[in-house]
Scaffold this motif. Structure first.
Motif, mmCIF file in Angstrom:
data_model
loop_
_atom_site.group_PDB
_atom_site.id
_atom_site.type_symbol
_atom_site.label_atom_id
_atom_site.label_comp_id
_atom_site.label_asym_id
_atom_site.label_seq_id
_atom_site.Cartn_x
_atom_site.Cartn_y
_atom_site.Cartn_z
ATOM 1 N N LEU A 1 2.610 34.922 -21.145
ATOM 2 C CA LEU A 1 3.543 33.817 -20.944
ATOM 3 C C LEU A 1 3.771 33.050 -22.244
ATOM 4 O O LEU A 1 4.900 32.703 -22.585
ATOM 5 N N GLN B 1 2.923 26.898 -15.554
ATOM 6 C CA GLN B 1 2.290 27.216 -16.844
ATOM 7 C C GLN B 1 3.346 27.453 -17.921
ATOM 8 O O GLN B 1 3.181 27.064 -19.074
ATOM 9 N N LEU C 1 9.361 33.736 -11.271
ATOM 10 C CA LEU C 1 7.907 33.638 -11.356
ATOM 11 C C LEU C 1 7.353 32.889 -10.152
ATOM 12 O O LEU C 1 7.997 31.976 -9.624
ATOM 13 N N MET D 1 4.139 38.986 -12.551
ATOM 14 C CA MET D 1 2.834 38.398 -12.840
ATOM 15 C C MET D 1 2.567 38.585 -14.324
ATOM 16 O O MET D 1 2.664 39.688 -14.851
ATOM 17 N N SER E 1 -0.098 37.361 -17.705
ATOM 18 C CA SER E 1 -1.297 36.654 -18.147
ATOM 19 C C SER E 1 -0.873 35.417 -18.932
ATOM 20 O O SER E 1 0.299 35.272 -19.308
ATOM 21 N N GLU E 2 -1.815 34.511 -19.182
ATOM 22 C CA GLU E 2 -1.492 33.308 -19.950
ATOM 23 C C GLU E 2 -1.008 33.680 -21.352
ATOM 24 O O GLU E 2 -0.070 33.068 -21.884
ATOM 25 N N LEU F 1 2.681 30.123 -11.999
ATOM 26 C CA LEU F 1 2.997 30.651 -13.326
ATOM 27 C C LEU F 1 4.201 29.937 -13.929
ATOM 28 O O LEU F 1 4.265 29.750 -15.142
#
Length: 230
Positions: free
Chosen positions: A77, A117, A110, A71, A73-74, A114
């Protein structure tokens, strides 16, 4: 805490220890029951993490494990994508290809949302000036650093003078217009920097240098900070 986050925390705890860690200590640090810990270890092992051990003895993670579902966060990533793209475009060669492969491996584990993204990020690496020649030696230099091996080189300075050196490479700097090898030079008995494009000959050796690369890097940084202060 989600289960995927807990699995990642378990991996991170095991990474910090070079000796087996008891199940009780792991469960206590994670705030879970010993039964849950055993299930989590079995899950990670099934996903490829090389965790060895058993109840009553302890557990240890061997190097080279496969990443579990992660996991991010934006921001995390985007940092991964931007960094990998920079290395791919600016480092080139085997290191650039490795950056692409690493990102692909991360993407493969992922969760779907995600991964989407990751594919859709719009942070791009712009074109830069061509890097001067010298990348042909980078793979050998990186391998020597990894194995803490001496290198024998012929080096041409800015004035065109050539000298023979035996160096202990312990770091490699990637700048926009040059690659710089940070070393201990036996000829000067001191730290020296060598531009990769001015290395006219490089011979690998089987000789391990007598000090650890982490110690050399620490001393070099301390000297560099002292110079800045003065």
């Amino acid at each position: 805490m989600s289960r995927s986050a807990r699995l990642l925390d378990l991996i991170q705890i095991l990474r910090r220890h070079r000796q087996p860690v008891s199940g009780d200590n792991l469960a206590r640090e994670l705030g879970i029951s010993i039964r849950t810990l055993y299930r989590d270890i079995a899950t990670l092992q099934a996903q490829g993490a090389d965790i060895t051990g058993e109840p009553g003895i302890g557990y240890i993670l061997k190097p080279g494990f496969m990443l579990p579902p992660l996991m991010f966060s934006e921001d995390e990533l985007e940092a991964l994508v931007l960094g990998s793209r920079w290395v791919s475009k600016r480092a080139g060669g085997p290191l650039g290809k490795a950056a692409e492969n690493a990102l692909a491996k991360i993407a493969s584990v992922l969760p779907k949302d995600l991964r989407e993204q990751l594919d859709a990020t719009n942070l791009l690496v712009g074109p830069g000036d061509p890097v001067v020649a010298g990348d042909t030696h980078l793979s050998a230099i990186r391998l020597a650093i990894r194995k803490e091996r001496k290198l024998s080189i012929a080096y041409e300075d800015e004035a065109g003078r050539t000298s023979e050196r035996t160096i202990w490479p312990f770091a490699l700097g990637f700048f926009d217009r040059a690659r710089v090898v940070i070393t201990w030079c036996e000829l000067r008995n001191d730290f020296r920097h060598f531009r990769a494009d001015r290395i006219v000959r490089l011979d690998e050796t089987d000789m391990r240098y007598p000090r650890r690369k982490a110690v050399l890097l620490k001393e070099w940084r301390e000297l560099d900070r002292a110079k800045v202060k003065n």
